[in-house]
Scaffold this active site. Structure first.
Site, short mmCIF file in Angstrom:
data_model
loop_
_atom_site.label_atom_id
_atom_site.label_comp_id
_atom_site.label_asym_id
_atom_site.label_seq_id
_atom_site.Cartn_x
_atom_site.Cartn_y
_atom_site.Cartn_z
N CYS A 55 83.46 -76.82 11.28
CA CYS A 55 83.31 -75.53 12.34
C CYS A 55 83.46 -74.31 11.27
O CYS A 55 84.30 -74.34 10.42
CB CYS A 55 84.19 -75.69 13.29
SG CYS A 55 83.89 -74.24 14.30
N CYS A 107 90.11 -71.14 13.65
CA CYS A 107 91.21 -71.39 14.35
C CYS A 107 92.37 -72.27 13.86
O CYS A 107 92.02 -73.45 13.59
CB CYS A 107 90.66 -72.22 15.64
SG CYS A 107 88.95 -71.36 16.22
N CYS A 166 93.25 -75.97 14.65
CA CYS A 166 92.09 -76.79 14.96
C CYS A 166 91.69 -77.79 13.86
O CYS A 166 91.32 -77.28 12.52
CB CYS A 166 90.79 -76.17 15.55
SG CYS A 166 89.46 -77.46 16.08
N CYS A 186 83.24 -84.45 29.84
CA CYS A 186 83.07 -82.95 29.20
C CYS A 186 82.78 -83.05 27.73
O CYS A 186 83.37 -83.78 26.70
CB CYS A 186 84.68 -82.28 29.05
SG CYS A 186 84.83 -80.75 28.31
N CYS A 225 80.44 -80.95 31.97
CA CYS A 225 81.23 -79.72 31.52
C CYS A 225 80.87 -79.91 30.03
O CYS A 225 80.68 -80.86 29.37
CB CYS A 225 82.80 -79.94 31.78
SG CYS A 225 83.46 -78.72 30.73
N CYS A 231 85.71 -72.83 32.97
CA CYS A 231 87.19 -73.50 32.79
C CYS A 231 87.58 -72.87 31.67
O CYS A 231 87.17 -72.73 30.38
CB CYS A 231 86.81 -75.04 32.27
SG CYS A 231 88.38 -75.88 31.65
N ARG A 257 94.96 -78.07 34.49
CA ARG A 257 94.91 -79.10 33.80
C ARG A 257 96.04 -79.17 32.71
O ARG A 257 96.15 -78.19 31.73
CB ARG A 257 93.78 -79.25 32.94
CG ARG A 257 93.52 -80.43 32.39
CD ARG A 257 92.35 -80.82 31.76
NE ARG A 257 91.10 -80.78 32.72
CZ ARG A 257 89.94 -80.33 32.60
NH1 ARG A 257 89.81 -79.74 31.69
NH2 ARG A 257 89.28 -80.37 33.83
N1 SAM Z 1 84.41 -74.92 19.29
C1 SAM Z 1 84.13 -74.80 21.01
C2 SAM Z 1 85.21 -73.38 21.04
O1 SAM Z 1 86.10 -73.30 20.46
O2 SAM Z 1 85.07 -72.78 21.73
C3 SAM Z 1 84.74 -75.86 21.60
C4 SAM Z 1 85.48 -76.93 21.10
S1 SAM Z 1 87.35 -76.18 20.85
C5 SAM Z 1 87.98 -77.94 20.11
C6 SAM Z 1 87.96 -76.35 22.66
C7 SAM Z 1 89.36 -75.88 22.56
O3 SAM Z 1 90.28 -77.07 22.22
C8 SAM Z 1 90.03 -74.85 21.92
O4 SAM Z 1 89.78 -73.57 22.35
C9 SAM Z 1 91.37 -75.23 22.01
O5 SAM Z 1 91.96 -74.40 23.22
C10 SAM Z 1 91.52 -76.62 22.15
N2 SAM Z 1 92.35 -77.30 21.04
C11 SAM Z 1 91.72 -77.51 19.83
N3 SAM Z 1 92.50 -77.97 18.86
C12 SAM Z 1 93.89 -78.01 19.70
C13 SAM Z 1 94.89 -78.65 19.07
N4 SAM Z 1 95.30 -79.03 18.05
N5 SAM Z 1 96.06 -78.62 20.05
C14 SAM Z 1 95.58 -78.12 21.42
N6 SAM Z 1 94.45 -77.78 21.68
C15 SAM Z 1 93.48 -77.63 20.74
C1 DTB Z 2 90.79 -77.93 26.15
O1 DTB Z 2 91.32 -77.01 26.81
N1 DTB Z 2 91.28 -79.05 25.81
C2 DTB Z 2 90.28 -79.67 25.26
C3 DTB Z 2 88.94 -79.36 25.79
N2 DTB Z 2 89.29 -78.13 26.41
C4 DTB Z 2 87.65 -79.40 25.05
C5 DTB Z 2 90.27 -80.00 23.84
C6 DTB Z 2 91.69 -80.55 23.14
C7 DTB Z 2 91.43 -80.54 21.78
C8 DTB Z 2 92.78 -81.18 20.94
C9 DTB Z 2 92.46 -81.64 19.57
C10 DTB Z 2 91.40 -82.58 19.30
O2 DTB Z 2 91.40 -83.62 19.98
O3 DTB Z 2 90.56 -82.29 18.48
FE1 SF4 Z 3 85.64 -74.54 15.49
FE2 SF4 Z 3 87.75 -75.70 16.40
FE3 SF4 Z 3 87.70 -73.05 16.52
FE4 SF4 Z 3 86.19 -74.66 18.56
S1 SF4 Z 3 88.53 -74.61 18.39
S2 SF4 Z 3 85.51 -72.81 17.23
S3 SF4 Z 3 85.83 -76.34 16.94
S4 SF4 Z 3 87.70 -74.40 14.60
#
Ligand code: SAM
Ligand code: DTB
Ligand code: SF4
Length: 354
Positions: free
Chosen positions: A57, A61, A64, A101, A132, A192, A264
């Site tokens: 990506c 973030c 992530c 989702c 979703c 959401c 949630r």
């Molecule tokens: N890329 C898209 C975005 O960021 O809008 C969608 C996927 S992203 C993985 C969805 C959400 O997962 C993020 O906004 C974040 O709140 C959550 N998330 C990602 N990595 C995480 C982590 N290590 N622990 C907890 N929540 C996480």
């Molecule tokens: C949200 O708030 N949490 C979910 C979903 N929306 C998409 C994602 C959590 C991701 C946790 C890290 C991972 O599994 O990559």
């Molecule tokens: Fe990309 Fe992860 Fe950020 Fe979503 S949360 S925009 S997958 S870096």
């Protein structure tokens, strides 16, 4: 009968902080009473997650594992074939989860992939599941196309407070996120939106995040509260653990601020004790991710969840809209009145005696 809490969109930071500062048991009781005034007790909604495009990506973030800026040894995968997504969805339909989702590691969905995305929505919907997606930022036109294809919910998190945001993400702004939420709303989809606890933020930032969500023109129908899943290679992998009691406070405050929303208990359950999860349900959480994987990290499997839910006497609900404004369970009114009269300062101005 009037509900004890009217929906508000004008919470001040000091009001939200006052909730955070309550004695824990008072906060928990208030949250549970609000919960029972708006929802049937002892029921949770279950959603399953699938990563339809993994890793690489362009966003940064810091939490992530899928960001291309960090080396997390994740295997990147291009967009999944529609049929593979539908095969996964069929298994989810048999598992008891009611919503599927689909998540993609994009800044925003590329136009060339959009026809496949729309096909996935139509296909999953045809299996009788709620749909979703979480694909990053959306334009108004993309939101409208997703809504027309039958997408029920769009997940797009604010993640943290406006003040803490730039410590976590620099490649898109808080305003960008708010714009996407507005596009989703205007297209008529359900929202959401939630955030992550445990990224080194101050309690004020947790209050600021929940204030932002509660003061949106309409409350998100679904509010995921994620506990940071620390992944090696991300800049946050060594951040200090969050005290579970502090995490439960966030759930309780979310429940009180957004009484009609599904709250949630989201990422982070894998490392949570049964007792912490039970407290989260007591604090008003009524939705979970179900299945052994989130997007790229582990989630408790169905067996562990079934054992826990059975122990607690909690059932997975069949369809969420049928449960909105469910008649109040048992005698929550009586308790609510007692609490209000015992604690006059918990009353909102329009509930105070004249
Ligand atoms: N890329 C898209 C975005 O960021 O809008 C969608 C996927 S992203 C993985 C969805 C959400 O997962 C993020 O906004 C974040 O709140 C959550 N998330 C990602 N990595 C995480 C982590 N290590 N622990 C907890 N929540 C996480
Ligand atoms: C949200 O708030 N949490 C979910 C979903 N929306 C998409 C994602 C959590 C991701 C946790 C890290 C991972 O599994 O990559
Ligand atoms: Fe990309 Fe992860 Fe950020 Fe979503 S949360 S925009 S997958 S870096």
């Amino acid at each position: 009968m009037t509900t004890p809490y009217s929906l508000r969109h004008d919470w001040t930071l000091s009001e939200v902080n006052a909730l955070f500062n309550k004695p824990f048991l008072d906060l928990l009781l208030e949250a549970q009473l609000v919960h029972r005034a708006f929802f049937e007790a002892n029921k949770v909604q279950a959603s399953s997650l699938l990563s339809i495009k993994t890793g690489a990506c362009p966003e940064d973030c810091k939490y992530c594992p899928q960001s291309g800026h960090y080396n997390t040894e994740l295997e990147n995968e291009k967009l999944m074939e529609v049929q593979r997504v539908l095969n996964e969805a069929r298994q989810v339909a048999d598992s008891g989860a009611t919503r599927f989702c689909m998540g993609a590691a994009w800044k925003n969905p590329p136009e060339k992939d959009f026809p496949m995305i729309l096909e996935m929505v139509r296909g999953v919907k045809a299996l009788g599941l709620e749909t979703c997606m979480t694909l990053g930022m959306l334009s108004q036109s993309q939101s409208e196309q997703l809504a027309s294809a039958g997408l029920d919910y769009y997940n797009h998190n604010l993640d943290t407070s406006p003040e803490y945001y730039s410590h976590i993400i620099t490649t898109r702004t808080y305003e960008d996120r708010l714009d996407t939420l507005q596009h989703v709303r205007e297209a008529g989809m359900k929202v959401c939106s939630g955030g992550i606890i445990g990224m080194g933020e101050h309690r004020d930032d947790r209050a600021g995040l929940l204030q932002q969500l509660a003061n949106l023109p309409s409350h998100p129908e679904s509010v995921p509260i994620n506990m940071l899943v620390k992944v090696e290679g991300t800049p946050l992998d060594k951040v200090e653990d969050t005290d579970p009691i502090d995490f439960i406070r966030c759930i309780a405050v979310a429940r009180i601020l957004m009484p009609e929303s599904y709250v949630r208990l989201s990422a982070g359950r894998e490392s949570m004790s049964d007792e912490t999860q039970a407290l989260a349900f007591m604090a008003g959480a009524n939705s979970i991710f179900y299945g052994d994987k989130l997007l790229t990290t582990a989630n408790p499997g169905e067996n562990r969840d079934q054992l826990l839910l059975n122990k607690l006497g909690i059932a997975i609900e069949g369809g969420e809209d049928s449960l909105r404004y469910h008649p109040k369970s048992d005698n929550s009114d009586m308790f609510y009145d007692a609490m209000q009269h015992g604690n006059p300062d918990t009353r909102s101005p329009n509930q105070q005696p004249h």
